[in-house]
Design an enzyme around this catalytic site. Structure first.
Site, mmCIF file in Angstrom:
data_model
loop_
_atom_site.group_PDB
_atom_site.id
_atom_site.type_symbol
_atom_site.label_atom_id
_atom_site.label_comp_id
_atom_site.label_asym_id
_atom_site.label_seq_id
_atom_site.Cartn_x
_atom_site.Cartn_y
_atom_site.Cartn_z
ATOM 1 N N SER A 138 -15.231 -46.634 -28.597
ATOM 2 C CA SER A 138 -13.818 -46.689 -28.999
ATOM 3 C C SER A 138 -13.106 -45.443 -28.492
ATOM 4 O O SER A 138 -13.643 -44.342 -28.613
ATOM 5 C CB SER A 138 -13.706 -46.744 -30.518
ATOM 6 N N ASP A 151 -10.545 -44.326 -29.879
ATOM 7 C CA ASP A 151 -9.805 -43.760 -31.019
ATOM 8 C C ASP A 151 -10.499 -42.567 -31.681
ATOM 9 O O ASP A 151 -9.857 -41.796 -32.384
ATOM 10 C CB ASP A 151 -9.549 -44.836 -32.082
ATOM 11 N N ARG A 156 14.518 -31.853 -19.650
ATOM 12 C CA ARG A 156 14.542 -32.987 -20.590
ATOM 13 C C ARG A 156 13.521 -32.823 -21.722
ATOM 14 O O ARG A 156 12.614 -31.997 -21.646
ATOM 15 C CB ARG A 156 14.185 -34.276 -19.837
ATOM 16 N N HIS A 160 -2.001 -48.982 -22.201
ATOM 17 C CA HIS A 160 -3.406 -49.216 -21.853
ATOM 18 C C HIS A 160 -3.936 -48.380 -20.691
ATOM 19 O O HIS A 160 -5.140 -48.411 -20.430
ATOM 20 C CB HIS A 160 -3.627 -50.707 -21.597
HETATM 21 O O1 F6P Z 1 -9.056 -49.420 -30.742
HETATM 22 C C1 F6P Z 1 -8.680 -49.140 -29.437
HETATM 23 C C2 F6P Z 1 -7.237 -49.439 -29.207
HETATM 24 O O2 F6P Z 1 -6.920 -49.121 -27.867
HETATM 25 C C3 F6P Z 1 -6.252 -48.769 -30.167
HETATM 26 O O3 F6P Z 1 -6.021 -47.424 -29.845
HETATM 27 C C4 F6P Z 1 -5.046 -49.660 -30.046
HETATM 28 O O4 F6P Z 1 -4.270 -49.617 -31.207
HETATM 29 C C5 F6P Z 1 -5.655 -51.025 -29.861
HETATM 30 O O5 F6P Z 1 -6.974 -50.822 -29.381
HETATM 31 C C6 F6P Z 1 -4.903 -51.921 -28.908
HETATM 32 O O6 F6P Z 1 -5.543 -53.149 -28.886
HETATM 33 P P1 F6P Z 1 -5.196 -54.294 -27.830
HETATM 34 O O7 F6P Z 1 -5.716 -53.859 -26.504
HETATM 35 O O8 F6P Z 1 -5.916 -55.501 -28.343
HETATM 36 O O9 F6P Z 1 -3.714 -54.424 -27.803
#
Ligand code: F6P
Length: 366
Positions: free
Chosen positions: A150, A152, A187, A284
């Site tokens: 992950s 996160d 900015r 992403h």
């Molecule tokens: O858990 C990883 C993550 O990238 C989070 O940071 C984010 O909130 C979520 O997944 C986004 O998920 P998806 O790619 O399904 O939109």
């Protein structure tokens, strides 16, 4: 001969391929057959071509590949009893009774539930005549090991998760780019970063890029006060000669009344200050791309240990989570870490922010 399946689940993260590679090669090294489950739990439910035996050379070059090459999915059917029964049927059909899952806390909780339910599922498959009792005898228990993939870095009990440092590195690089154009035009930029309910990426990126201000859920900003504080800080930095302002906002940022603080909310305050302010939502790009060395190493060491754990476990051993603490690869009862992780969310809901910060295991947050 032990047959081990490896799968990735939930959001992809850089380093997942290194983890799969390590599981495949370590498994083969120890004389096991290793299978990859394609498309996460969805593949487990579909079986057949979604379960493929992997050879040593199949994972050649995977260290430097981003994402997960065996695919991933968020699968609702696996939340249902019938879905897990179908998955058990597919695994037994292939003769597999060990599963290494690389994913976030949701995916790992699902895996632990699957393991605890496994003896019942097997019994049901015998009762309804799908398998004979003799056929399932070697598969009465499922061995399950979790790896935390992950970006996160939200799992309690591990210093970092596979992919977190890659995402952090990418965020810093992108903020540096933004800073260059921001300085040129004097900015202010508000940069929203991922992390779901966890502020680790935002906090560390903010420190590493020298941001003016950072919003994270665990250190909730005081409602109706953060606006003037933000203005004061940005103004002070300008007076000291700074040509730009950078504010990092975690996507889950909150005020202390649990209202979401969005990048636009922050931008509007900066505009009130008379700044030429813009919002960049990184999205992403933070998650894709190749893994930094730290994540490749972490994933490799954890993948090796996952196979060792599979070979050492007894039916009584609680499902382990492979993590890293103080630079050592460790095994912890998976559900212990999941419960702790969930309790952070409860602490935030109860506005007990000090406790939430403590459980994040990140010194900076305190
Ligand atoms: O858990 C990883 C993550 O990238 C989070 O940071 C984010 O909130 C979520 O997944 C986004 O998920 P998806 O790619 O399904 O939109």
């Amino acid at each position: 001969k032990k047959k081990i399946a490896v799968m990735t689940s939930g959001g992809d993260s850089p380093g997942m391929n290194a983890a799969i590679r390590a599981v495949v090669r370590t498994g083969i090294h120890f004389g096991c057959d290793v299978y990859a489950v394609y498309e996460g739990y969805e593949g487990l439910l579909k079986g057949g071509k979604y379960l493929r035996q992997m050879q040593w050379e199949d994972v050649r070059g995977w260290l430097s590949e981003g994402g997960t090459l065996i695919g991933t999915a968020r699968c609702n059917e696996f939340r249902e009893h019938w879905g897990r029964k179908q998955a058990a049927y597919n695994l037994i059909s292939e003769g597999i009774d060990a599963l290494v899952v690389c994913g976030g806390d949701g995916s790992l909780t699902g895996a632990d539930l699957f393991r605890s339910e496994w003896p019942t599922l097997v019994e049901e498959l015998v009762k309804d005549g799908t398998f004979t009792a003799d056929r399932v005898e070697p598969y009465r228990n499922l061995t399950m090991v979790g790896l935390i993939g992950s970006i996160d870095n939200d799992m309690a009990g591990s210093d970092s998760t596979i992919g977190a440092f890659s995402a952090l590195g990418r965020i810093c690089e992108l903020v540096d780019y933004i800073d260059a154009t921001a300085k040129s035009h004097s900015r202010a930029f508000v940069v929203e970063v991922m992390g779901r309910h966890c502020g680790w990426l935002a906090l560390l990126a903010g420190i590493a890029t020298g941001a003016d201000y950072i919003f994270i859920p665990e250190r909730a900003a005081p409602k109706d006060k953060w606006q003037s504080e933000l203005k004061e800080v940005c103004q002070r930095h300008r007076q000291k000669g700074r040509r730009n302002n950078t504010v990092i906002v975690a996507e889950g940022a909150l005020d202390n009344e649990l209202n979401h603080i969005s990048a636009d909310d922050v931008k509007n305050v900066l505009v009130e200050l008379g700044l030429d302010a813009k919002v960049t939502i990184l999205g992403h790009v933070q998650r894709g791309g190749t893994a930094v060395a730290h994540d490749r190493l972490l994933a490799t060491l954890q993948g090796v240990d996952a196979v060792k754990a599979v070979l050492e476990m007894t039916p009584e051993t609680p499902s382990p989570l492979i993590g890293i603490l103080e630079n050592k690869i460790i095994r912890k009862p998976l559900m212990e870490s999941v419960e702790l992780t969930k309790s952070v969310a409860t602490d935030i809901k109860n506005k007990d922010f000090d406790k939430a910060i403590m459980l994040r295991d990140t010194e900076f947050m305190e």
